[in-house]
Design an enzyme around this catalytic site. Structure first.
Site, PDB file in Angstrom:
ATOM      1  N   ASP A  83       0.845  -1.208   0.000  1.00 14.28           N
ATOM      2  CA  ASP A  83       0.000   0.000   0.000  1.00 14.28           C
ATOM      3  C   ASP A  83       0.879   1.256   0.000  1.00 14.28           C
ATOM      4  OD1 ASP A  83       0.905  -0.258   2.594  1.00 14.28           O
ATOM      5  OD2 ASP A  83      -1.062   0.039   3.531  1.00 14.28           O
ATOM      6  N   SER A  84       2.208   1.072   0.039  1.00 17.90           N
ATOM      7  CA  SER A  84       3.137   2.169  -0.236  1.00 17.90           C
ATOM      8  C   SER A  84       2.846   2.777  -1.604  1.00 17.90           C
ATOM      9  CB  SER A  84       4.583   1.668  -0.172  1.00 17.90           C
ATOM     10  OG  SER A  84       4.745   0.526  -0.983  1.00 17.90           O
ATOM     11  N   ASP A 139      -0.749  -6.431   0.061  1.00 15.67           N
ATOM     12  CA  ASP A 139      -1.089  -5.709   1.285  1.00 15.67           C
ATOM     13  C   ASP A 139      -2.591  -5.524   1.388  1.00 15.67           C
ATOM     14  OD1 ASP A 139       0.879  -4.955   3.081  1.00 15.67           O
ATOM     15  OD2 ASP A 139       1.332  -3.046   2.109  1.00 15.67           O
ATOM     16  N   LYS A 195      -1.015  -9.549   3.518  1.00 16.51           N
ATOM     17  CA  LYS A 195      -0.324  -8.975   4.676  1.00 16.51           C
ATOM     18  C   LYS A 195      -1.231  -7.981   5.393  1.00 16.51           C
ATOM     19  CE  LYS A 195       3.336  -6.034   4.205  1.00 16.51           C
ATOM     20  NZ  LYS A 195       2.856  -4.806   4.869  1.00 16.51           N
ATOM     21  N   GLU A 244      -1.362  -5.286   8.975  1.00 17.27           N
ATOM     22  CA  GLU A 244      -0.609  -4.594  10.014  1.00 17.27           C
ATOM     23  C   GLU A 244      -1.293  -4.771  11.362  1.00 17.27           C
ATOM     24  OE1 GLU A 244      -0.183  -0.476   8.920  1.00 17.27           O
ATOM     25  OE2 GLU A 244       0.769  -0.950   7.000  1.00 17.27           O
ATOM     26  N   GLU A 286       9.094  -3.486  10.742  1.00 16.22           N
ATOM     27  CA  GLU A 286       9.441  -2.199  10.130  1.00 16.22           C
ATOM     28  C   GLU A 286       9.886  -1.191  11.173  1.00 16.22           C
ATOM     29  OE1 GLU A 286       6.676  -0.790   7.210  1.00 16.22           O
ATOM     30  OE2 GLU A 286       7.439   1.257   7.248  1.00 16.22           O
TER      31      GLU A 286
HETATM   32  N1  LIG Z   1       9.047   5.448  -0.457  1.00 10.52           N
HETATM   33  C1  LIG Z   1       8.591   4.808   0.609  1.00 10.52           C
HETATM   34  N2  LIG Z   1       9.440   4.039   1.316  1.00 10.52           N
HETATM   35  C2  LIG Z   1       9.025   3.350   2.414  1.00 10.52           C
HETATM   36  O1  LIG Z   1       9.839   2.656   3.024  1.00 10.52           O
HETATM   37  C3  LIG Z   1       7.662   3.476   2.795  1.00 10.52           C
HETATM   38  C4  LIG Z   1       6.810   4.252   2.018  1.00 10.52           C
HETATM   39  N3  LIG Z   1       7.292   4.930   0.946  1.00 10.52           N
HETATM   40  N4  LIG Z   1       5.493   4.369   2.320  1.00 10.52           N
HETATM   41  C5  LIG Z   1       4.925   3.496   3.312  1.00 10.52           C
HETATM   42  C6  LIG Z   1       5.866   3.331   4.416  1.00 10.52           C
HETATM   43  C7  LIG Z   1       6.162   4.597   5.181  1.00 10.52           C
HETATM   44  N5  LIG Z   1       7.511   4.361   5.597  1.00 10.52           N
HETATM   45  C8  LIG Z   1       8.334   5.242   6.278  1.00 10.52           C
HETATM   46  C9  LIG Z   1       8.284   6.597   6.056  1.00 10.52           C
HETATM   47  C10 LIG Z   1       9.116   7.467   6.739  1.00 10.52           C
HETATM   48  C11 LIG Z   1      10.012   6.977   7.670  1.00 10.52           C
HETATM   49  C12 LIG Z   1      10.896   7.918   8.422  1.00 10.52           C
HETATM   50  O2  LIG Z   1      10.806   9.102   8.266  1.00 10.52           O
HETATM   51  N6  LIG Z   1      11.798   7.398   9.244  1.00 10.52           N
HETATM   52  C13 LIG Z   1      12.796   8.181   9.940  1.00 10.52           C
HETATM   53  C14 LIG Z   1      12.992   7.623  11.321  1.00 10.52           C
HETATM   54  C15 LIG Z   1      12.255   8.400  12.354  1.00 10.52           C
HETATM   55  C16 LIG Z   1      12.707   8.027  13.765  1.00 10.52           C
HETATM   56  O3  LIG Z   1      13.928   8.022  14.002  1.00 10.52           O
HETATM   57  O4  LIG Z   1      11.846   7.703  14.600  1.00 10.52           O
HETATM   58  C17 LIG Z   1      14.109   8.042   9.190  1.00 10.52           C
HETATM   59  O5  LIG Z   1      15.012   8.831   9.463  1.00 10.52           O
HETATM   60  O6  LIG Z   1      14.215   7.164   8.312  1.00 10.52           O
HETATM   61  C18 LIG Z   1      10.065   5.606   7.895  1.00 10.52           C
HETATM   62  C19 LIG Z   1       9.236   4.752   7.206  1.00 10.52           C
HETATM   63  C20 LIG Z   1       7.961   3.087   5.133  1.00 10.52           C
HETATM   64  N7  LIG Z   1       7.173   2.864   3.954  1.00 10.52           N
HETATM   65  C1  LIG Z   2       7.342  -1.368   3.112  1.00  5.42           C
HETATM   66  C2  LIG Z   2       6.497  -2.575   3.010  1.00  5.42           C
HETATM   67  C3  LIG Z   2       6.759  -3.555   4.106  1.00  5.42           C
HETATM   68  C4  LIG Z   2       5.025  -2.251   2.883  1.00  5.42           C
HETATM   69  O1  LIG Z   2       4.209  -2.580   3.696  1.00  5.42           O
HETATM   70  C5  LIG Z   2       4.599  -1.479   1.705  1.00  5.42           C
HETATM   71  O2  LIG Z   2       5.380  -1.308   0.750  1.00  5.42           O
HETATM   72  O3  LIG Z   2       3.446  -1.051   1.708  1.00  5.42           O
HETATM   73 MG   LIG Z   3       2.322  -1.631   3.403  1.00  7.76          MG
END
Ligand SMILES: Nc1nc(=O)c2c([nH]1)NC[C@@H]1CN(c3ccc(C(=O)N[C@@H](CCC(=O)O)C(=O)O)cc3)CN21
Ligand SMILES: CC(C)C(=O)C(=O)O
Ligand SMILES: [Mg+2]
Length: 264
Positions: free
Chosen positions: A45-46, A84, A112, A114, A181
């Site tokens: 669902d990304s 998803d 899948k 959540e 994740e």
């Molecule tokens: N392009 C993309 N990549 C992804 O991995 C992803 C998506 N979209 N969309 C659905 C979810 C959203 N995701 C995300 C989006 C943002 C962060 C993020 O900003 N993480 C911070 C960490 C924040 C903290 O330290 O608590 C980082 O710095 O990576 C993480 C996962 C993972 N998934």
């Molecule tokens: C990042 C993966 C695990 C996901 O759930 C997605 O792409 O939606």
């Molecule tokens: Mg997902």
């Protein structure tokens, strides 16, 4: 490579062979990934973020996931295809069975969802009806508004302990795979050791049984923010086929993800 099934993945965990997974949304990329030996393709669902340009995954529908599952199925020869279940499509058992059925009919091998303990009964029903389930714990993006942002989960001891219990419970309910994740590496290790089904990590260190990335992040072309745990394999190789090849080999060797792409 022979067809990958749930029992292939279980054997890989038992043999210490790492599972390489990527998201995919269409037949051409599915075929390319499959040909380079990617074991698992996820219609994530990304897509709400990388295909539609939204700032969360919440607007994605079951119909959209089913459509892209058909596209991916058409290109996937050997990889296991996981679809998803989108936001609010699995709030009770009846709804879940109906929506999961649509995704399986579109060509998914597994769905899948959540969440933790509130899913146990639903998972039991799905597996009894022949629908394999992948769990997803940690930063579950459908709960972004509850979390108050995309934040690492399981940092304090109570939350970590609870996540281990939920992982065990998901396995006991019948889940055959588990995505972790954005959790600290130590917690991902504890969960991976505590259960016998394979874990697939994203932002969970190189201690899980496999890794997954959003394909656009691996190619370095995501619109907007690219998470710190991802790695641009196009920058390293210059072309898509070699980028995927390098990703698969770095997952298998444990080189990806390194410390700089993990949380502590
Ligand atoms: N392009 C993309 N990549 C992804 O991995 C992803 C998506 N979209 N969309 C659905 C979810 C959203 N995701 C995300 C989006 C943002 C962060 C993020 O900003 N993480 C911070 C960490 C924040 C903290 O330290 O608590 C980082 O710095 O990576 C993480 C996962 C993972 N998934
Ligand atoms: C990042 C993966 C695990 C996901 O759930 C997605 O792409 O939606
Ligand atoms: Mg997902």
């Amino acid at each position: 490579m022979a067809k990958i099934t749930t029992s292939t993945l279980l054997k890989m965990k038992q043999n210490g062979e790492k599972i390489a997974a990527l998201t995919a949304y269409d037949a051409s990329f599915a075929q390319l990934f499959d040909a380079q030996g990617v074991h698992v393709l996820l219609i994530g669902d990304s897509m709400g973020m990388v295909l539609h340009g939204a700032d969360s995954t919440l607007s994605v529908t079951n119909e959209q996931i089913a459509y892209h599952t058909r596209c991916v199925r058409a290109g996937a020869d050997n990889a296991l295809v996981i679809a998803d279940m989108p936001f609010m499509t699995y709030y009770n058992a009846e709804k879940t069975l109906e929506n999961a059925h649509e995704l399986m009919a579109a060509g998914a091998n597994m769905i899948k969802m959540e969440g933790g303990d509130w899913l146990y009964d639903t998972i039991k029903k799905l597996t009894q009806n022949g629908i394999p389930v992948c769990g997803h714990l940690g930063l579950t993006p459908q709960s972004v508004n509850v979390f108050g942002g995309f934040k690492v989960q399981g940092r304090d001891n109570d939350k970590a302990q609870q996540m281990i219990e939920h992982a065990k419970g998901l396995e006991a309910a019948g889940a055959q795979l588990l995505v972790l994740e954005c959790v600290p590496t130590d917690l991902a290790k504890a969960i991976t050791d505590a259960i016998s089904i394979p874990t697939i990590g994203i932002g969970a260190g190189n201690v899980t049984d496999g890794q997954i990335l959003v394909m656009h992040d691996m190619f370095g072309i995501s619109s907007g923010y690219i998470p710190k745990f991802s790695k641009n394999y196009i920058a390293l190789t210059g072309n898509m086929r070699e980028a995927v090849d390098l990703y698969v080999s770095e997952v298998q060797s444990g080189e990806f993800p390194d410390e700089s792409r993990s949380f502590n």
